[in-house]
Design an enzyme around this catalytic site. Structure first.
Site, PDB file in Angstrom:
ATOM      1  N   HIS A 137       0.887  -1.165   0.000  1.00 40.28           N
ATOM      2  CA  HIS A 137       0.000   0.000   0.000  1.00 40.28           C
ATOM      3  C   HIS A 137       0.931   1.223   0.000  1.00 40.28           C
ATOM      4  CE1 HIS A 137      -2.693   2.988   1.912  1.00 40.28           C
ATOM      5  NE2 HIS A 137      -3.701   2.234   1.533  1.00 40.28           N
ATOM      6  N   GLN A 216      -3.910  -5.529   6.809  1.00 43.48           N
ATOM      7  CA  GLN A 216      -4.898  -6.459   6.242  1.00 43.48           C
ATOM      8  C   GLN A 216      -4.855  -7.829   6.904  1.00 43.48           C
ATOM      9  OE1 GLN A 216      -7.352  -5.555   4.571  1.00 43.48           O
ATOM     10  NE2 GLN A 216      -6.625  -3.522   4.024  1.00 43.48           N
ATOM     11  N   CYS A 378      -4.693   2.625  -3.728  1.00 43.93           N
ATOM     12  CA  CYS A 378      -3.459   3.119  -3.080  1.00 43.93           C
ATOM     13  C   CYS A 378      -2.299   2.157  -3.321  1.00 43.93           C
ATOM     14  CB  CYS A 378      -3.655   3.339  -1.580  1.00 43.93           C
ATOM     15  SG  CYS A 378      -4.879   4.568  -1.200  1.00 43.93           S
TER      16      CYS A 378
END
Ligand SMILES: Cc1ncc(COP(=O)(O)O)c(C=O)c1O
Length: 423
Positions: A137, A216, A378
């Site tokens: 990210h 995540q 992103c």
């Protein structure tokens, strides 16, 4: 009157060990309708919905205990401090840290990673290498790019055409002896899981400090930092049923102790003279100013909720849903999916519909009550490497069920009809 259950709901209940029907009732927002349709929330990678217990914990704090922490000897301040400190302990237990000293509350994973780039960055010298992967990210890439101003080399391990980490390239770049290795446990854009344990061991063996972006992973599977052995890990409360504005930096005690502070001012000091200051104990040395007390308390309530369900059960549920969704999407002609097969992924499906822009697909899905993300997620360098500018992303959590996937599939078919691209 009870409505008849759809075939899909019945077979789902038989196959899933989790009671999604009960869970869904505990999330007030899921009672909402969007454009007259059942709300189907599939943007869990971006942020998650909140159960009533989290909303109530925050309200209870403001209605009964609100005061500034660590600053008063009066009852309210002591109650607020106790609850805030206990939230650190709850978070530590959740990820297997030693105790709350190893848990710094920040605003989000982005701030945790910036804290590390700023503080660890001070230890780096011109010519030193930092290694990340192409699956990051932006929040685990851009802060390290800033260190290039100091003459630091930023190496990026590549991905395979299926969107897995190219492990050979990672090993080759490790042979350049990076001082820091920072990588995501799972890609937010594709869902790809990285071989965390193996990567941490290899990086540590080569002498690097290891950082895992757990934004995540922590919400979706059991994570134990002591078993994994990383030096630092970052994650966000809002992606795991908690409120926005609260994030976590885990660090091994001795590593956090050796770092200089990030932000300075009130609360993070021990003594201050006109000339200089000394620092407070962990974790407060890294929590300058009035912290997000309600956010910390809300995060602790979210963790209690997840513990009640069980992280093994959450991971298993999402994996089954991912498998079901993958099969359903395969049935639709004209879909291009990105990323590896389900066994290498979290519950994230990234795709495009031939002939329709990702934003248009998302817009038609919205008309059907289905909330998905479209864009670059992103992760622009990753999407560039895959040769695409944008994709549609559907991501699952514990309250999603088969009817949600069915609504996604129906919405995609509607988009194909509307744009007349039905193959
Ligand atoms: C893998 C990963 N890392 C970091 C972040 C940044 O999280 P936040 O915006 O909460 O700081 C995200 C957000 O989507 C993410 O998916």
């Amino acid at each position: 009157m009870l409505r008849n259950k759809t075939k899909s709901e019945i077979s789902w209940k038989e196959k899933s060990s989790m009671n999604t029907e009960k869970i869904r009732k505990e999330f007030p927002i899921l009672r909402r309708k969007i454009n007259g349709r059942r709300l189907v929330y599939l943007d869990n990678t971006a942020t998650t919905q909140k159960p009533a217990s989290v909303i109530e914990a925050i309200t209870e704090y403001y209605e009964h205990h609100n005061a500034n922490v660590h600053r008063g000897i009066y009852t309210l301040s002591q109650e607020a401090s106790e609850k805030y400190e206990e939230a650190h302990e709850e978070t530590a237990r959740f990820i297997g840290a030693q105790n709350g000293e190893e848990i710094v509350f920040t605003r989000n994973a982005t701030e945790s990673l910036n804290l590390l780039a700023f503080t660890l960055g001070k230890e780096l010298k011109k010519g030193d290498h930092v290694l990340v992967t192409l699956l990051e990210h932006h929040s685990n890439l851009v802060p390290w790019q800033q260190l290039k101003e100091k003459g630091i080399h930023l190496d990026i391990a590549r991905v395979t055409p299926e969107g897995l980490l190219n492990e050979r390239d990672f090993e080759e770049k490790l042979s350049l002896k990076p001082k820091l290795v920072s990588f995501t446990a799972a890609s937010n854009a594709l869902g790809t899981r990285l071989p965390q344990k193996k990567m941490i061991k290899a990086a540590r063996d080569s002498g690097a400090t290891t950082i895992v972006d757990g934004a995540q992973a922590v919400p979706h599977e059991p994570v134990n930092v002591q078993k994994l052995g990383m030096d630092f890990m970052a994650f966000s409360g809002h992606k795991m049923l908690g409120p926005t504005g609260i994030g976590v930096l885990y660090g091994k005690k001795e590593r956090l102790e050796s770092l200089p502070p990030f932000l300075t001012g009130g609360d993070m000091i021990d003594t201050v003279t006109e000339e200089k200051s000394t620092w407070n104990a962990l974790p407060w040395k890294f929590e300058a100013g009035t912290p997000n007390v309600a956010g910390g308390i809300g995060l602790a309530a979210a963790i209690k909720y997840l513990n009640g369900v069980g992280m093994e059960a959450v991971a298993e549920h999402e994996q089954k849903l991912l498998q079901y969704a993958t099969n359903q999407l395969q049935e639709i002609p004209g879909i291009r999916r990105y990323g590896p097969s389900p066994e290498h992924k979290l519950g994230i499906i990234s795709f495009n519909v031939n002939g329709i822009h990702a934003h248009d697909v998302a817009s038609v899905l919205d008309q059907n009550g289905v909330q998905v993300r479209s864009g670059n997620h992103c992760a622009q360098p990753l999407l560039n490497a895959l040769g695409i500018k944008a994709s549609v992303r559907a991501s699952f959590y514990l309250y999603n069920d088969r009817p949600d996937v069915d609504a996604l599939v129906d919405g995609i078919r509607s988009a194909q009809k509307l744009f007349k691209v039905t193959p």
